[in-house]
Design a protein around this motif. Sequence first.
Motif, mmCIF file in Angstrom:
data_model
loop_
_atom_site.group_PDB
_atom_site.id
_atom_site.type_symbol
_atom_site.label_atom_id
_atom_site.label_comp_id
_atom_site.label_asym_id
_atom_site.label_seq_id
_atom_site.Cartn_x
_atom_site.Cartn_y
_atom_site.Cartn_z
ATOM 1 N N GLY A 357 0.829 -1.200 0.000
ATOM 2 C CA GLY A 357 0.000 0.000 0.000
ATOM 3 C C GLY A 357 0.858 1.242 0.000
ATOM 4 N N LEU A 358 0.248 2.370 -0.379
ATOM 5 C CA LEU A 358 0.951 3.642 -0.504
ATOM 6 C C LEU A 358 0.601 4.542 0.675
ATOM 7 N N ARG A 359 1.598 4.807 1.520
ATOM 8 C CA ARG A 359 1.362 5.610 2.718
ATOM 9 C C ARG A 359 1.728 7.065 2.436
ATOM 10 N N PRO A 360 0.777 7.984 2.597
ATOM 11 C CA PRO A 360 0.966 9.380 2.179
ATOM 12 C C PRO A 360 1.799 10.172 3.180
ATOM 13 N N ALA A 361 3.040 10.455 2.849
ATOM 14 C CA ALA A 361 3.971 11.056 3.802
ATOM 15 C C ALA A 361 4.267 12.512 3.477
ATOM 16 N N HIS A 383 -0.725 11.500 6.412
ATOM 17 C CA HIS A 383 -0.507 10.848 7.711
ATOM 18 C C HIS A 383 0.623 9.818 7.695
ATOM 19 N N GLY A 384 1.201 9.558 6.529
ATOM 20 C CA GLY A 384 2.324 8.633 6.456
ATOM 21 C C GLY A 384 1.967 7.247 6.952
ATOM 22 N N THR A 385 2.799 6.704 7.845
ATOM 23 C CA THR A 385 2.567 5.365 8.398
ATOM 24 C C THR A 385 1.613 5.390 9.585
ATOM 25 N N LEU A 386 1.046 6.564 9.904
ATOM 26 C CA LEU A 386 0.275 6.719 11.136
ATOM 27 C C LEU A 386 -1.183 7.109 10.892
ATOM 28 N N GLY A 387 -1.706 6.776 9.708
ATOM 29 C CA GLY A 387 -3.108 7.108 9.445
ATOM 30 C C GLY A 387 -4.062 6.431 10.405
#
Length: 424
Positions: A357-361, A383-387
């Motif tokens: 998956g693509l984590r938005p950083a 939120h990167g890896t912390l959504g």
Amino acid sequence: MTGRSVLVLGGGVVGVATAWYCAQAGCAVTLIERREGVGMETSFANAGQVSPGYSAPWAGPGMQVKALRWLAMKHGPLKVQPRMDRALFAWLIRFNAACTAEAYATGKSRMMRLATYSRDMLRLLRAETGIAYDHGEGGTLQLFRTQKQVDAAIKDVTVLRELGVEHRMLDRAAVLAQEPGLAAATAPIAGGLLLPGDETGDAHLFTRELARMAADAGVTFVHDTNIDSIVAKDGRVDHVLAGGQTYRADEVVLALGSYSADIARPLGLDLPVYPLKGYSLTAPVADPAGAPLSTVMDETYKIGITRLGGRVRVGGTAELAGFDTRLPSKRTEVLRLSLTDLFPRAADLDAVQYWTGLRPATPDGPPIVGASPIANLWLNCGHGTLGWTMACGSGRLIADLITGATPDIDYADLSYARYSPVNA
């Protein structure tokens, strides 16, 4: 201002939480999602951690040297797919500028403020609704294989203490007492850092259940519909084009994860959000006594191993590969390696399922939550890896801002305005 109509763009855990809290605040809410259901992308099979105590920017002092070392490792936590990508280059320039002690401290304090608030909102939601999602409250154990890692963690403990985060440094015996399944580990164990305030849970299951409750509360869900564009007139969103249809609302919330930047760019917004590709595996528990009780973070490989009911979820790796969602086997090897090193009896690897998956950083770490320069467009992305960790807090914050309620936490430094030349 209750009674506002709100259009939420994006059906991941962040978007669904936003829709829920806006509906609870009295808004008429419509959510548009391009997939066939909610939580089907970045929220689908993440590492399963709700980790305020582990909330920190990737950018920090010495990160450039660490990154080079990781890139040289066969199973390093960072990978870069060579490509000509202007957005990546621009993001890396900002990331490099954030690799200072001052920027790290600022980013970490902002992230922990939102993450802690979000965990509290999640607990309140669970208490009020009984929502079930294979949650656990055993904390996060950061596992150190070497004394060098232990010594480095002691420095980080100072930051945790200053921020009031509950934590305990553990020696090897205490680590095994906390996670008995590690007794079968073939890897060395030098110590650990326990963050007892962290939780675990299945983000996809949570997102589906919250969407069901939101629909019961009156939220309209529109699935299988691409967001084509946001059309603004006179400094406000006039309408949204999606799936060949026109949608209008008093307020619009952009919660499209890694895809937020492309949608926002024609509006003149430069959102520094770039996808960090991550991987996970999920397998049934084979030996409950040999499986983790909660989450164990393997510091060497930056891999999280989490117990989710009768399953084990292993997640990690940050790959800069644009929007490539292929699943090469060479990227999943490290997941199996970390699991079998630490919990060799835990999972049935003959029944494993892999995911990416693509984590938005953002380059500085915290998400972008709050107002935009366009009057009725709100941002809830990056939120990167912390959504999963920050979803409830972010959703509640946006709902408060839309309805004119006073937010429970400071929020101005989370907004898009922090990237303006004045605040840079």
